[in-house]
Design a protein around this motif. Structure first.
Motif, mmCIF file in Angstrom:
data_model
loop_
_atom_site.group_PDB
_atom_site.id
_atom_site.type_symbol
_atom_site.label_atom_id
_atom_site.label_comp_id
_atom_site.label_asym_id
_atom_site.label_seq_id
_atom_site.Cartn_x
_atom_site.Cartn_y
_atom_site.Cartn_z
ATOM 1 N N GLU A 172 0.860 -1.177 0.000
ATOM 2 C CA GLU A 172 0.000 0.000 0.000
ATOM 3 C C GLU A 172 0.897 1.227 0.000
ATOM 4 O O GLU A 172 1.708 1.414 0.904
ATOM 5 N N LEU A 173 0.762 2.042 -1.029
ATOM 6 C CA LEU A 173 1.532 3.271 -1.158
ATOM 7 C C LEU A 173 0.572 4.454 -1.156
ATOM 8 O O LEU A 173 -0.633 4.265 -1.354
ATOM 9 N N PRO A 174 1.066 5.670 -0.956
ATOM 10 C CA PRO A 174 0.169 6.834 -0.944
ATOM 11 C C PRO A 174 -0.689 6.968 -2.201
ATOM 12 O O PRO A 174 -1.812 7.450 -2.133
ATOM 13 N N ARG A 175 -0.193 6.488 -3.346
ATOM 14 C CA ARG A 175 -0.949 6.593 -4.598
ATOM 15 C C ARG A 175 -1.709 5.326 -4.940
ATOM 16 O O ARG A 175 -2.184 5.171 -6.061
ATOM 17 N N GLY A 176 -1.798 4.387 -4.006
ATOM 18 C CA GLY A 176 -2.571 3.175 -4.245
ATOM 19 C C GLY A 176 -1.761 1.910 -4.039
ATOM 20 O O GLY A 176 -0.575 1.942 -3.727
ATOM 21 N N VAL A 177 -2.418 0.786 -4.249
ATOM 22 C CA VAL A 177 -1.781 -0.517 -4.078
ATOM 23 C C VAL A 177 -0.952 -0.817 -5.322
ATOM 24 O O VAL A 177 -1.400 -0.612 -6.459
ATOM 25 N N ARG A 178 0.268 -1.308 -5.101
ATOM 26 C CA ARG A 178 1.162 -1.684 -6.191
ATOM 27 C C ARG A 178 1.779 -3.038 -5.873
ATOM 28 O O ARG A 178 1.814 -3.464 -4.720
ATOM 29 N N ARG A 179 2.296 -3.689 -6.896
ATOM 30 C CA ARG A 179 3.130 -4.886 -6.695
ATOM 31 C C ARG A 179 4.554 -4.404 -6.535
ATOM 32 O O ARG A 179 5.035 -3.582 -7.310
ATOM 33 N N GLU A 180 5.222 -4.931 -5.524
ATOM 34 C CA GLU A 180 6.611 -4.565 -5.299
ATOM 35 C C GLU A 180 7.509 -5.654 -5.857
ATOM 36 O O GLU A 180 7.339 -6.827 -5.547
ATOM 37 N N PHE A 181 8.459 -5.254 -6.680
ATOM 38 C CA PHE A 181 9.477 -6.154 -7.214
ATOM 39 C C PHE A 181 10.808 -5.737 -6.621
ATOM 40 O O PHE A 181 11.097 -4.548 -6.500
ATOM 41 N N ARG A 182 11.605 -6.717 -6.266
ATOM 42 C CA ARG A 182 12.860 -6.467 -5.546
ATOM 43 C C ARG A 182 13.992 -7.242 -6.217
ATOM 44 O O ARG A 182 13.809 -8.392 -6.614
ATOM 45 N N ARG A 183 15.170 -6.601 -6.280
ATOM 46 C CA ARG A 183 16.349 -7.285 -6.821
ATOM 47 C C ARG A 183 17.574 -6.893 -5.997
ATOM 48 O O ARG A 183 17.826 -5.712 -5.780
ATOM 49 N N ALA A 184 18.315 -7.899 -5.571
ATOM 50 C CA ALA A 184 19.585 -7.660 -4.843
ATOM 51 C C ALA A 184 20.603 -7.097 -5.822
ATOM 52 O O ALA A 184 20.618 -7.455 -7.004
ATOM 53 N N LEU A 185 21.468 -6.232 -5.299
ATOM 54 C CA LEU A 185 22.520 -5.641 -6.130
ATOM 55 C C LEU A 185 23.833 -6.375 -6.020
ATOM 56 O O LEU A 185 24.659 -6.314 -6.910
ATOM 57 N N LYS A 186 24.069 -7.028 -4.899
ATOM 58 C CA LYS A 186 25.377 -7.650 -4.678
ATOM 59 C C LYS A 186 25.254 -9.106 -4.363
ATOM 60 O O LYS A 186 24.284 -9.612 -3.992
#
Length: 186
Positions: A172-186
């Motif tokens: 839940e974000l201020p502008r609505g519900v979103r799907r969060e995608f995550r990627r490690a950098l290291k």
């Protein structure tokens, strides 16, 4: 540097001053600071209904508004809020889109991007995001990147998954519900 990305204007573990002017180069793209020369490209991108519904939640846009936003990017950078790059096709000089890292001083910067319709499904987004991810790995303290995608934006979800992001579920974000995608950098 891996993936054929050349960083112009800085190196590993960049200081913020180097980040402010860093230009990234890939096989087909130059990612550089947005300038007022890009107003027409941004206007065309933001006026496209398939793009605007995902990134222009503020509504209609005109050249003066875009010029002001471009001027604000430098201020946003100084505040530590975001770093934007215009994506320019090296062979033609054409505006392809943009990529940005928001909250770039945090351990988990937030990625945003938009590509002109005529450049979609041709690998330009993959190339631009790859360059920015490689660059993000050089930032002090950054260990992963997230992207927030509208629930109905299947193309972005597919792209992010293809380049190694993991769907972490809905947020839940201020502008609505979103799907969060995550990627490690290291």
């Amino acid at each position: 540097r891996g993936a054929g990305v050349r960083v112009l204007g800085g190196g590993a573990k960049m200081a913020d001053r180097s980040l402010s002017t860093a230009s990234l180069r890939t096989a087909r793209l130059e990612l550089r600071d947005p300038t007022r020369m890009d107003v027409g490209g941004f206007l065309k991108l933001y006026s496209d209904p398939t793009t605007a519904r995902y990134i222009r939640e503020a509504g209609a846009v005109d050249e003066a508004t875009i010029a002001e936003e471009i001027d604000e990017y430098a201020v946003d950078f100084e505040r530590g809020w975001s770093k934007h790059w215009s994506c320019i096709e090296r062979s033609s000089g054409a505006f392809v889109g943009f990529v940005a890292l928001h909250e770039f001083r945090s351990p988990t910067p937030i990625l945003s991007y938009a590509i002109m319709p005529e450049y979609r499904r041709r690998g330009f987004a993959t190339e631009a995001i790859g360059a920015v991810l490689e660059f993000a790995a050089t930032l002090n303290g950054a260990n992963s990147v997230v992207a927030h995608v509208h629930l109905d934006n299947a193309a972005s979800a597919e792209l992010l998954t293809k380049i190694g992001f993991v769907d972490a579920g809905q947020v839940e974000l201020p502008r609505g519900v979103r799907r969060e995608f995550r990627r490690a950098l290291k």
